[in-house]
Structures are given as structure tokens and as C-alpha cells.
Design a protein around this motif. Structure first.
Motif, PDB file in Angstrom:
ATOM      1  N   PHE A 167       0.827  -1.211   0.000  1.00  0.00           N
ATOM      2  CA  PHE A 167       0.000   0.000   0.000  1.00  0.00           C
ATOM      3  C   PHE A 167       0.862   1.262   0.000  1.00  0.00           C
ATOM      4  O   PHE A 167       0.350   2.365   0.174  1.00  0.00           O
ATOM      5  N   ILE A 399      -5.284   1.352   6.478  1.00  0.00           N
ATOM      6  CA  ILE A 399      -5.302   0.209   5.559  1.00  0.00           C
ATOM      7  C   ILE A 399      -6.436  -0.745   5.924  1.00  0.00           C
ATOM      8  O   ILE A 399      -7.182  -1.224   5.056  1.00  0.00           O
ATOM      9  N   SER A 459      -4.519  -1.537  -4.186  1.00  0.00           N
ATOM     10  CA  SER A 459      -3.067  -1.343  -4.098  1.00  0.00           C
ATOM     11  C   SER A 459      -2.423  -1.370  -5.486  1.00  0.00           C
ATOM     12  O   SER A 459      -3.093  -1.429  -6.504  1.00  0.00           O
TER      13      SER A 459
END
Length: 539
Positions: A167, A399, A459
Motif C-alpha cells: 500500500f 489500511i 493497491s
């Protein structure tokens, strides 16, 4: 994107790939060992993976060592490479005819791929990014409860770290981590230097004591400093203590000398008196005195004196010597007093005193300086650890929230009846992929595919690979929705699937349209069929 794989072991010769969904299509009988998983493993191999060498050793055993020529296309620029099974640690740059031009280590080849796929994190390798999501039979990454694990024994913390890197959130952590490591190294250096007496090492109690002594020494030095610039100041005051001491010493020595002089005088008189006595003068005052008797007594005394005379003479010499010794000491004291009262000597004493005080002050300041430096580093380490923990917590929460939101979104698309979405519970060192209210096998595999799709869409992950066994236990409506989801993606998705006549027409249409090869028990991937040793198939 991967555009082509060519090999002499392929019955088809070359297989072309395209953007988005790429389907390795099996037959409607669900025939096994026809090459579906093998082709997906070869796709993983040309992306730098190594499992093909270990898991698919039967291919080499039956077909001998072979090579794959493959082409990537990025922004209409083609990149050609060759990798073979004989020397799998190398990848070769090649021309469009797949003639080997330049040997590369696999690590250098995957660095090229990382650059071409624009994976941004400096801390992330290409294989670390893609390996987990290349789920092909024979790899150990199919645990539905551990979707971040590339293999069963992989450390939980490492799997979470890889996710953070994927990420592109890890560089900030790495920066803070490096700063923390630098501080810890500084602390270690200072502690070792103190242990080996290279620098003074003190505790808090000594530090506080030093502060008081430093204040006192500073005042003394300031007073001396002022003396140096004020002519009217009597510098002899600085040495008054020593003068007083010398005066006391001088007085003591003089008193001692007078004592011995007195003893010397008495001894000298005794020796003199013992030389003889005259009684003539006694007749003047005592006419009737018995002179004969007195002379007899005197004769007795003279006998004794003759015996003691040597002892008296020796005592006289010792007393004189002692007096001389004391005289010398007194003279030395007088000379020292004179030196102290001499202006040049006063200045020498002044400078010596100043140097002594300054040296002591510097020593104490140095001790406290290192103590403060070490204390500051310890405080900085605590602060940096706190900041790092906060940063990690913030990144993990971001995240985790993004993934769970995407999981719910995809789950709702796949399950029109809005079944409960899987939930990722992420910490910095561990994670849990929670399957709520449904522990069935089909839902578990569905959740695994949903997880990959969430990561792929959120991502920089460049592609995913899903083998046919993943679809076997998933209900057909869910597979239809997953295929539909795959078909809308621009990133490459490589799947193997069979028995597609069980799905609706639209799903069949998508799969047929996006197939890169169709395999069956009579149309294998390779030029040879070793399922039955008596059967061999050639081009």
C-alpha cells in the motif's frame, strides 16, 4: 502486462495474453492433469517465481529441460526475455525471436518488472508483492484463514509488513525506524564508551552532586578572574591560607629550636662545672668549714663526672645538630614566605590555582555533559518509539478500514442477498481474517477470492492468479459474480476454470471470450501426455 509465452513444450507453441481477465479454460468434464495449473505455474515462473521448478519437476522429467520465451508490453514498448529450467537462476534479455542476448540474475529481472509495474515502495521486492496472490495448486498460500501468508510458516509480522509496503505506506515507517535505530546505536556507543572508561559514566546522584560543585567552582573561578583584572585586589589574599600555615610552622620550629638551645646550654654548663671546684672563697664566708671533707666529696663527684663526660659530649653534639636542622627548616619556611610575597610567585600561585579549579570544573562538566547526552538520547528514543507506534497505528487503521470497506463492497456485489462480509482485523504484528456467521468451505474460498480482489483494486498489486481448485467449492451464483467482477478489471487476472456449462450464458460468454487457451483430455498444454506412459502426444 504479460503479452506472450512461447515454448517448444507447448502444443500450441505460443500463448497470447491480454489486458484484464485471462482464462485457462478446461473442459466440461473437469478433466484433470491436462495442464491448467501447470500453465498458471508457468505464468508465475515467467514473473520470477520458482515453484514451477520444484512442484512441476515431472514436466522436466518427461520433456527434458526447456525454456520459455516471453514478452511484456508496457506503453506499447515490448520487453522480451527467456528463462529456462536448466539454469532457473538466470533470466535472459532477448530479441523478439527469443534469442538470448544478456544474462540477468532473477533478482535483477524482477527489479525490472518492479520498475515497469511502477511498484513505488523502495522496501518492497516484486516477488514479495505478487507471490502471495499467485494462488496456484502446489503453492502453500491457500489457507482461507491466512490470506496474507505466502507459506504456512511465514511470520505474521512479516505478512503485515508486506501489506503495508504494497500500500506504499512503509517508507514513512522505515524513515522513523531508521532514525530510531540511529538513536539506539548512539546510546549503545555511549554505553560501551562508558563501560570501557573512554568517557566518564555517572549516575543521577553523581550528576546532581556535580551540579552543586560546578556552581561552587564557577564562583571561585569568577572571583579569580575578577582578581586578575583588578590591580587593587590583594592577590596575597588568595594565598593567605598557605601563609597562615607557614607562619604556624615557623613558630612551631622556633619554639622547638629554643627548647633544644635551652637543653644545649644546660648540658654545656654541666660539662663546664664538672671540670673542678675551688673552696678557697668559702673561707671568706665560712672560716670554720671542713675543707678536707669537701675535697673528699668533690673527689667523688669528679669520679662520676669522668664516667659521664663522654655521654654529655655526645648529647651536646646531638643537640647542636638538632638545632642546626631546625635552623635550616626555619630558613626554608622564611624563604617560602618570601617567595609567596614576591609578586611573580604570587602570579604563579594564582595561575596554578586557576588551572586547578578549571581542570576540576572541566572534568565535572564533561561528566555531566555525557550524562545529559545519554539522558537526552534515552528521551529521544522514548519519544521516537511513541511517534513510531502512533504512525504504525494510524497506517494500520487506514489500511484496515480501506480493506474492510472494499471487502464489504465486493461481498455485496457477489452475494446479492447481502451476506455478512468477511472482516480483516489488522494489527502491526498480527492479523485475523474473520469469517462471520458462515464457516462453510464455499464461503471460505469465496472470501479468499474477495480478499485478493480487494487488495488488487486498492493497491499497486499488478496481477492475481486463481487456480481452478479455488472455484470448485464455491456456489455457482457466486462464481458467476466473481467472473463478472474479474471481467471489469483492467489489471491482468489469470484464472483456470472448467465445467463452465454449469454457469449462466453470460458467464460462459465471458470465459470463452477471455480464454487464452482451452484444454481438454485430448488437447493438453504440452506436446507429451505422461498421464499414461503408453500414450504420447506430439504436435
Amino acid at each position: 502486462m504479460l503479452e506472450k509465452i512461447k515454448s517448444t513444450i507447448f502444443l500450441k507453441g505460443a500463448i497470447d495474453f491480454h489486458q484484464g481477465l485471462n482464462v485457462v479454460l478446461g473442459d466440461n468434464k473437469g478433466s484433470n492433469s491436462i495442464g491448467k495449473s501447470t500453465l498458471l505455474m508457468i505464468v508465475d515462473f515467467v514473473f520470477g517465481g520458482n515453484t514451477y521448478i520444484s512442484h512441476n519437476s515431472d514436466v522436466v522429467a518427461n520433456l527434458g529441460h526447456h525454456e520459455f520465451g516471453f514478452t511484456f508490453n508496457f506503453n506499447n514498448t515490448k520487453y522480451h526475455f527467456v528463462r529456462d529450467t536448466k539454469n532457473p537462476n538466470a533470466v535472459y534479455k532477448s530479441n523478439n525471436s527469443y534469442e538470448k542476448l544478456e544474462e540477468l540474475k532473477v533478482m535483477d529481472f524482477t527489479k525490472i518488472l518492479k520498475s515497469l509495474y511502477e511498484l513505488e515502495s523502495d522496501q518492497l521486492t516484486f516477488r514479495a508483492a505478487v507471490s502471495t496472490y499467485s494462488r496456484v495448486w502446489g503453492k502453500e498460500n491457500n489457507n482461507v484463514k491466512r490470506p496474507l501468508h505466502s507459506f504456512a510458516q511465514e511470520n505474521f509480522g512479516q505478512t503485515v509488513t508486506k501489506l503495508i509496503k504494497l500500500f506504499n505506506k512503509y517508507d514513512a515507517i522505515e524513515l522513523q525506524d531508521r532514525e530510531l535505530k540511529k538513536l539506539e546505536d548512539q546510546k549503545q556507543v555511549l554505553n560501551k564508551a562508558g563501560t570501557y572508561k573512554l568517557i566518564p559514566k555517572i549516575n543521577k546522584t553523581k550528576f546532581k552532586k556535580n551540579i552543586k560543585e560546578i556552581e561552587s567552582l564557577t564562583e571561585d573561578i569568577e572571583r579569580l578572574g575578577k582578581s586578575a583584572y583588578i590591580p587593587s585586589c590583594d592577590i596575597s589574599e588568595i594565598i593567605s591560607d598557605e601563609m597562615i600555615s607557614l607562619r604556624k610552622m615557623k613558630k612551631r620550629l622556633i619554639d622547638e629550636r629554643e627548647y633544644y638551645i635551652s637543653r644545649l646550654n644546660r648540658t654545656t654548663k654541666t660539662i663546664k662545672n664538672s671540670a673542678g671546684a675551688g673552696f678557697e672563697d668559702l673561707f671568706e664566708f665560712f672560716p670554720n668549714v671542713n675543707v678536707e671533707k669537701l675535697q673528699n666529696i668533690e673527689s667523688f663527684h669528679q669520679g662520676i663526672s669522668s664516667i659521664l663526660s663522654d655521654e654529655l659530649e655526645n648529647a651536646k653534639k646531638e643537640l647542636a645538630s638538632k638545632i642546626d636542622e631546625l635552623e635550616q627548616k626555619i630558613n626554608n619556611v622564611i624563604e617560602k614566605q618570601a617567595q609567596l610575597l614576591n609578586p611573580d610567585e604570587e602570579l604563579t600561585v594564582f595561575i596554578d590555582s586557576l588551572i586547578e579549579l578549571s581542570t576540576r570544573l572541566k572534568s565535572l562538566q564533561l561528566e555531566n555533559q555525557y550524562y545529559k547526552k545519554l539522558s537526552e538520547i534515552k528521551e529521544d528514543i522514548d519519544t521516537k518509539k511513541g511517534e513510531l507506534q502512533e504512525l504504525k497505528k494510524k497506517i494500520i487503521e487506514e489500511i484496515n478500514k480501506a480493506i474492510n470497506t472494499k471487502l464489504k463492497s465486493i461481498n455485496d456485489l457477489i452475494h446479492e442477498d447481502k451476506r455478512t462480509s468477511p472482516q480483516l482485523n489488522l494489527t502491526y504484528n498480527k492479523y485475523d481474517y474473520e469469517i462471520v456467521d458462515n464457516t462453510g468451505t464455499g464461503k471460505a474460498y469465496t472470501n479468499l477470492l474477495i480478499f485478493d480482489l480487494a487488495i488488487l483494486t486498492l493497491s499497486k498489486l499488478p496481477f492475481i492468479i486463481h487456480d481452478s481448485f479455488l472455484f470448485k467449492n464455491i456456489e455457482k451464483e457466486a462464481v458467476e459474480q466473481i467472473i463478472n467482477f474479474y471481467n471489469k478489471l483492467s489489471k491482468q487476472v489469470f484464472i483456470a476454470i472448467d465445467i463452465i456449462d454449469m454457469y449462466n450464458k453470460e458467464t460462459q460468454r465471458i470465459l470463452n471470450k477471455k480464454k487464452v487457451i482451452q484444454l481438454s483430455k485430448d488437447k493438453l498444454l504440452t506436446i507429451k501426455d505422461w498421464r499414461d506412459s503408453n500414450k504420447e502426444q506430439t504436435e
